[in-house]
Structures are given as C-alpha cells and as structure tokens.
Design an enzyme around this catalytic site. Sequence first.
Site, PDB file in Angstrom:
ATOM      1  N   HIS A  37    -142.194   8.926 -22.010  1.00 45.83           N
ATOM      2  CA  HIS A  37    -141.232  10.094 -22.062  1.00 45.83           C
ATOM      3  C   HIS A  37    -139.695   9.597 -21.244  1.00 45.83           C
ATOM      4  O   HIS A  37    -138.707   9.673 -21.582  1.00 45.83           O
ATOM      5  CB  HIS A  37    -141.649  11.199 -21.328  1.00 45.83           C
ATOM      6  CG  HIS A  37    -143.177  11.801 -21.953  1.00 45.83           C
ATOM      7  ND1 HIS A  37    -144.483  11.580 -21.256  1.00 45.83           N
ATOM      8  CD2 HIS A  37    -143.242  12.317 -23.012  1.00 45.83           C
ATOM      9  CE1 HIS A  37    -145.159  12.126 -22.152  1.00 45.83           C
ATOM     10  NE2 HIS A  37    -144.511  12.550 -23.139  1.00 45.83           N
ATOM     11  N   GLN A 153    -144.029  12.152 -37.127  1.00 41.13           N
ATOM     12  CA  GLN A 153    -143.311  13.458 -36.491  1.00 41.13           C
ATOM     13  C   GLN A 153    -141.807  12.985 -36.538  1.00 41.13           C
ATOM     14  O   GLN A 153    -141.048  13.924 -36.964  1.00 41.13           O
ATOM     15  CB  GLN A 153    -143.749  13.395 -35.142  1.00 41.13           C
ATOM     16  CG  GLN A 153    -143.138  14.516 -34.107  1.00 41.13           C
ATOM     17  CD  GLN A 153    -143.564  14.568 -32.858  1.00 41.13           C
ATOM     18  OE1 GLN A 153    -144.644  15.351 -32.599  1.00 41.13           O
ATOM     19  NE2 GLN A 153    -143.157  14.080 -31.882  1.00 41.13           N
TER      20      GLN A 153
HETATM   21  P1  AMP Z   1    -145.737  14.182 -26.580  1.00 37.33           P
HETATM   22  O1  AMP Z   1    -145.532  14.811 -24.874  1.00 37.33           O
HETATM   23  O2  AMP Z   1    -146.837  13.306 -26.456  1.00 37.33           O
HETATM   24  O3  AMP Z   1    -145.593  15.150 -27.355  1.00 37.33           O
HETATM   25  O4  AMP Z   1    -144.538  13.330 -26.608  1.00 37.33           O
HETATM   26  C1  AMP Z   1    -142.815  13.480 -26.429  1.00 37.33           C
HETATM   27  C2  AMP Z   1    -142.064  12.634 -26.973  1.00 37.33           C
HETATM   28  O5  AMP Z   1    -142.422  11.231 -26.334  1.00 37.33           O
HETATM   29  C3  AMP Z   1    -142.395  12.305 -28.440  1.00 37.33           C
HETATM   30  O6  AMP Z   1    -141.205  12.059 -29.016  1.00 37.33           O
HETATM   31  C4  AMP Z   1    -143.259  11.094 -28.405  1.00 37.33           C
HETATM   32  O7  AMP Z   1    -143.207  10.120 -29.554  1.00 37.33           O
HETATM   33  C5  AMP Z   1    -142.624  10.292 -27.335  1.00 37.33           C
HETATM   34  N1  AMP Z   1    -143.668   9.488 -26.816  1.00 37.33           N
HETATM   35  C6  AMP Z   1    -144.920   9.864 -26.435  1.00 37.33           C
HETATM   36  N2  AMP Z   1    -145.537   8.580 -26.109  1.00 37.33           N
HETATM   37  C7  AMP Z   1    -144.602   7.616 -26.183  1.00 37.33           C
HETATM   38  C8  AMP Z   1    -144.639   6.186 -25.866  1.00 37.33           C
HETATM   39  N3  AMP Z   1    -145.663   5.411 -25.480  1.00 37.33           N
HETATM   40  N4  AMP Z   1    -143.500   5.432 -25.911  1.00 37.33           N
HETATM   41  C9  AMP Z   1    -142.209   6.020 -26.624  1.00 37.33           C
HETATM   42  N5  AMP Z   1    -142.290   7.359 -26.842  1.00 37.33           N
HETATM   43  C10 AMP Z   1    -143.413   8.052 -26.800  1.00 37.33           C
END
Ligand code: AMP
Length: 283
Positions: A37, A153
């Site tokens: 994040h 997504q």
């Molecule tokens: P989430 O809180 O899991 O819904 O993720 C929020 C955003 O952070 C989304 O755009 C995810 O794709 C991105 N994200 C989650 N995990 C990672 C990661 N390991 N590396 C890069 N982006 C991430």
Amino acid sequence: MRKFCKPKALESFVRGLKARRKTIGFVPTMGFLHEGHLALVRRAQKENDAVVVSIFVNPLQFGPKEDYRRYPRDLRRDEAILRKAGVDCLFAPEVKALYPGSFQTEVRVRRLSTPLCGKSRPGHFAGVATVVLKLLHLVAPGRIYLGQKDYQQFKVIERLTADLNLPVKVRMCPIIRESDGLAMSSRNVTLEAPARREARVLYQALLKTGSLIRGGERDARRVQKALETALKAAHGARVDYAELVDAETLLPVVKLRQGSRVLAAVAVYFDKTRLIDNLLIRV
Ligand code: AMP
C-alpha cells in the site's frame, strides 16, 4: 493529516483542494496497511500535490461465504502509518455512509469480470467497480493508483474509467513482496505458520512459468499444467485456478505468440485463506 468518515466532509475538503488548483492522487484500500500500500502512496505523492487514501472493507465485493467478517482491520494502526507517511487525507467511511438502506445501484464491467477471480467470486468485480466509481466521484482525483497484485481489478477499473469517460488516469504499480517472494497482502496474517512457509510456492511457481516460456515453450496448455503441478506440490495448497491468459482480454491463450503479452495468474487456498499472485510475461 485530515481524516473524514462522512462523504460530505470529504467533498468539501476536495473542493478546497480544487479551488487552490491542487492535483489529487487517490489510493483506495481495504486497510491493514503494508509496504505494498505504501508503495502506491509514495508514487502518488511523487506525481500529485495531495494524496487521499481510503480505507473501506467493502461488503459489496465479498460473497456470502467469504471472509468479510474475518478480514483483518486495525484503523488506529493504519491512521498512524498514513500520518507518518505524510498522507494529506484519510477517508474511512462506515458501511452505512456509503450504502444507506435505500442503496440499490450496481456497476458491472462485463467481459473482464468473468474469468479468473470472477469465476470463483461471482459478483466480486461488480462490488469493486461500484465502490470505486462512488469513491472516484467523492475524491475526484486526477490519478488513481492500483497494484499489479490485483491485476484483474486493475483491468476492470481501467475499463470502467474509459467506458464511462471518467476524467482520471489509472496507474498500476508493481507487486511488493516479502523476502521469500510471497506477495504482500493484508490476508497473509491469517495464515498459520506452516501455511505461511508453504505460501512462497505461488511466486516460485510463477517464476518457473516465466523461465519455461523464456526457454522456448510455446504450448500454453503445457505451461499451465506445469504451473498447476508446481502449486500442488506445496503441502496444504488447494488450487483455485492457475491460468495463462492474454494480458489485455484476460481470455485463455492456446499458442504463445512471439511478442504477445500474457499473464500467468494463480489463486490458491491455504486452509480458509485465499492468496492470489501473477506474473506479466512478454513472450
Ligand atoms: P487492498 O487493501 O488489498 O484492497 O489493496 C489496495 C490496493 O493496494 C490495491 O490496488 C492492491 O492491488 C494494492 N496492493 C495490495 N497488495 C499489494 C502488493 N503486495 N504490492 C503492490 N500493491 C499491492
């Protein structure tokens, strides 16, 4: 850092930024923040005057048997992390602030929502598209930042913004990983220690797939079989899908054409925890 829970308060903050001609970068999340994040936040800070982060565990994108209740949450910790990172504004609404009892609209991006995660999570991407469209209206950013970790997504939101002529640029950031290669995810803390050790199989299997293709293999079915076999070798792994798809349409590929861009994408259960990962490959 300003924090808002009510859409109206956020909107008036955004109006203030716009009146001062500030550009806004937006990072939507479900909280329980990690380095993945924060990488999005830093990129947004580099490219915009102000950064808005949202934290909202969106019930619309969880199926009735999924982990909505179990999803890890810690708003106080997240708030401290974002403050330290220098984020300008946190939007953390309650469910009824976004979905009052009268709420009944749904946005659907048809074809891109069907394969991969859409197959095992029907309704998931409609839930994602609906909440992101709402958030984009409230935050009105010039750019939205999404992780490659959730590649499908990203494609769905990219399509949504193009199809509905939303004045926002969609940026994708690379996957941030733990030292053993496991893609960072809020769900990783729900893994028991043995499963956590086995979970590195996702990235290892994807890397093998990459080298198989680099080594000249052009039969997608054989590559896919090898990917699945590598995943199944891990103790306790239950493969939801292991697929090789076209990176634009997300439809299965049969023959790997020279120069084409494909996505190796996997979803694997360890006990109740579902992990996803992917690798973009230029053939
Ligand atoms: P989430 O809180 O899991 O819904 O993720 C929020 C955003 O952070 C989304 O755009 C995810 O794709 C991105 N994200 C989650 N995990 C990672 C990661 N390991 N590396 C890069 N982006 C991430």
